[in-house]
Scaffold this motif. Structure first.
Motif, PDB file in Angstrom:
ATOM      1  N   UNK A 113      -6.026   4.060   5.455  1.00 54.48           N
ATOM      2  CA  UNK A 113      -4.695   4.606   5.712  1.00 54.48           C
ATOM      3  C   UNK A 113      -3.550   3.679   5.315  1.00 54.48           C
ATOM      4  N   UNK A 114      -3.854   2.443   4.889  1.00 50.96           N
ATOM      5  CA  UNK A 114      -2.798   1.482   4.587  1.00 50.96           C
ATOM      6  C   UNK A 114      -2.448   1.530   3.102  1.00 50.96           C
ATOM      7  N   UNK A 115      -1.193   1.857   2.798  1.00 53.22           N
ATOM      8  CA  UNK A 115      -0.733   1.998   1.420  1.00 53.22           C
ATOM      9  C   UNK A 115       0.417   1.046   1.124  1.00 53.22           C
ATOM     10  N   UNK A 116       0.330   0.364  -0.024  1.00 56.24           N
ATOM     11  CA  UNK A 116       1.448  -0.396  -0.559  1.00 56.24           C
ATOM     12  C   UNK A 116       1.884   0.274  -1.845  1.00 56.24           C
ATOM     13  N   UNK A 117       3.147   0.697  -1.909  1.00 49.61           N
ATOM     14  CA  UNK A 117       3.700   1.302  -3.116  1.00 49.61           C
ATOM     15  C   UNK A 117       4.632   0.290  -3.775  1.00 49.61           C
ATOM     16  N   UNK A 118       4.193  -0.270  -4.898  1.00 49.50           N
ATOM     17  CA  UNK A 118       4.946  -1.290  -5.612  1.00 49.50           C
ATOM     18  C   UNK A 118       5.972  -0.612  -6.519  1.00 49.50           C
ATOM     19  N   UNK A 119       7.210  -1.140  -6.538  1.00 49.17           N
ATOM     20  CA  UNK A 119       8.309  -0.531  -7.294  1.00 49.17           C
ATOM     21  C   UNK A 119       8.529   0.893  -6.818  1.00 49.17           C
ATOM     22  N   UNK A 120       8.712   1.042  -5.522  1.00 49.05           N
ATOM     23  CA  UNK A 120       8.756   2.363  -4.886  1.00 49.05           C
ATOM     24  C   UNK A 120      10.040   3.128  -5.138  1.00 49.05           C
ATOM     25  N   UNK A 121      11.080   2.477  -5.631  1.00 50.47           N
ATOM     26  CA  UNK A 121      12.329   3.180  -5.890  1.00 50.47           C
ATOM     27  C   UNK A 121      12.903   3.838  -4.650  1.00 50.47           C
ATOM     28  N   UNK A 122      13.291   5.097  -4.780  1.00 50.57           N
ATOM     29  CA  UNK A 122      13.895   5.824  -3.657  1.00 50.57           C
ATOM     30  C   UNK A 122      12.858   6.425  -2.713  1.00 50.57           C
ATOM     31  N   UNK A 123      11.592   6.133  -2.956  1.00 49.99           N
ATOM     32  CA  UNK A 123      10.542   6.597  -2.055  1.00 49.99           C
ATOM     33  C   UNK A 123       9.860   7.882  -2.459  1.00 49.99           C
ATOM     34  N   UNK A 124      10.276   8.494  -3.573  1.00 49.96           N
ATOM     35  CA  UNK A 124       9.640   9.741  -3.995  1.00 49.96           C
ATOM     36  C   UNK A 124       8.146   9.590  -4.184  1.00 49.96           C
TER      37      UNK A 124
END
Length: 263
Positions: A45-56
């Motif tokens: 369940x643990x997610x890292x979103x790199x360069x996530x921007x505005x979260x889209x």
């Protein structure tokens, strides 16, 4: 979706980014990438979103119950993400100098963010940062533009309007762009600023083409294993093997070299 190379550009672009990308169906994209990645990891369940921007890019994961951490170099883009996703943990970070934030079951980097890096050394640094944050049996998912994208999308002009805001894309590449090329495009935004005035914001977007074979070698050098490379067709659907001349993007699936694929 920014590094500090272009963070000032994205600070100016942040209020308009969601309008510019409104045609992108992140929900469908997320369902597709999760499906093709299933054989390669033990779901967590643990997610890292790199360069996530505005979260889209992370919102569909958040809606699926993931514990989301997002990082980006642009404070303005992160501010937009915070407004729409108060439940996410957001960190300002340059992907080339990404510290170990935690061990994540899934690390993502979408919207061709890695193409903004200048050379193989910077891409390797980013991949090492991803590897450092990946759990033992986790998986990393990231996309890169293909050579076809720089011969088509980045070589053309187009204009579209969304909610009264006009976006003009001016491609600076060429139909015969070579592998490993540097391609640039300008985006001009014309936003209403009180009748009959318009605000004009211009940002420049410079990207580097990284051939699939080069990326696979850098994945290995970063301590990861390239488990699969899928092609992304014009309609966003995924095919099993990527082709630089057919596809607009390539989706890479990488696992921790020490952890291996899920059984």
């Amino acid at each position: 979706m920014t590094t500090d190379i272009s963070s000032s550009q994205y600070d100016a672009f942040a209020p308009f980014y969601d309008g510019f990308t409104a045609a992108s169906d992140y929900e469908v994209w997320t369902a597709r990438v999760l499906k093709v990645s299933e054989p390669h990891w033990v779901p967590g369940s643990a997610l890292l979103d790199v360069a996530c921007g505005t979260g889209n890019s992370f919102m569909p994961f958040l809606n699926r119950g993931f514990d989301v951490t997002g990082c980006d170099a642009s404070t303005a883009m992160l501010a937009e993400a915070a407004r729409k996703a108060p439940g996410a943990t957001l960190v300002q970070a340059d992907m080339r100098e990404l510290a170990m934030l935690d061990r994540f079951d899934l690390v993502t980097c979408f919207d061709d963010s890695l193409n903004y890096l200048h050379d193989e050394d910077e891409l390797l640094a980013a991949l090492r940062g991803i590897a450092a944050n990946l759990a033992h049996r986790g998986v990393a998912l990231f996309d890169l533009n293909t050579l076809r994208a720089y011969r088509t999308t980045f070589a053309r002009d187009r204009v579209h309007e969304r909610d009264g805001v006009v976006f003009a894309w001016r491609g600076g590449s060429a139909p015969d762009a070579e592998p490993r090329c540097i391609a640039a495009a300008e985006i001009e935004v014309f936003a209403p600023a009180g009748d009959p005035l318009y605000e004009r914001v211009t940002t420049r977007h410079e990207q580097r083409h990284f051939p699939i074979a080069d990326v696979a070698e850098l994945i290995a050098a970063a301590g990861l294993r390239c488990a699969a490379v899928h092609g992304v067709l014009d309609d966003g659907s995924l095919v099993e093997r990527a082709d630089e001349e057919r596809d607009l993007k390539s989706l890479f699936i990488a696992t921790n070299a020490k952890g291996g694929d899920a059984q």
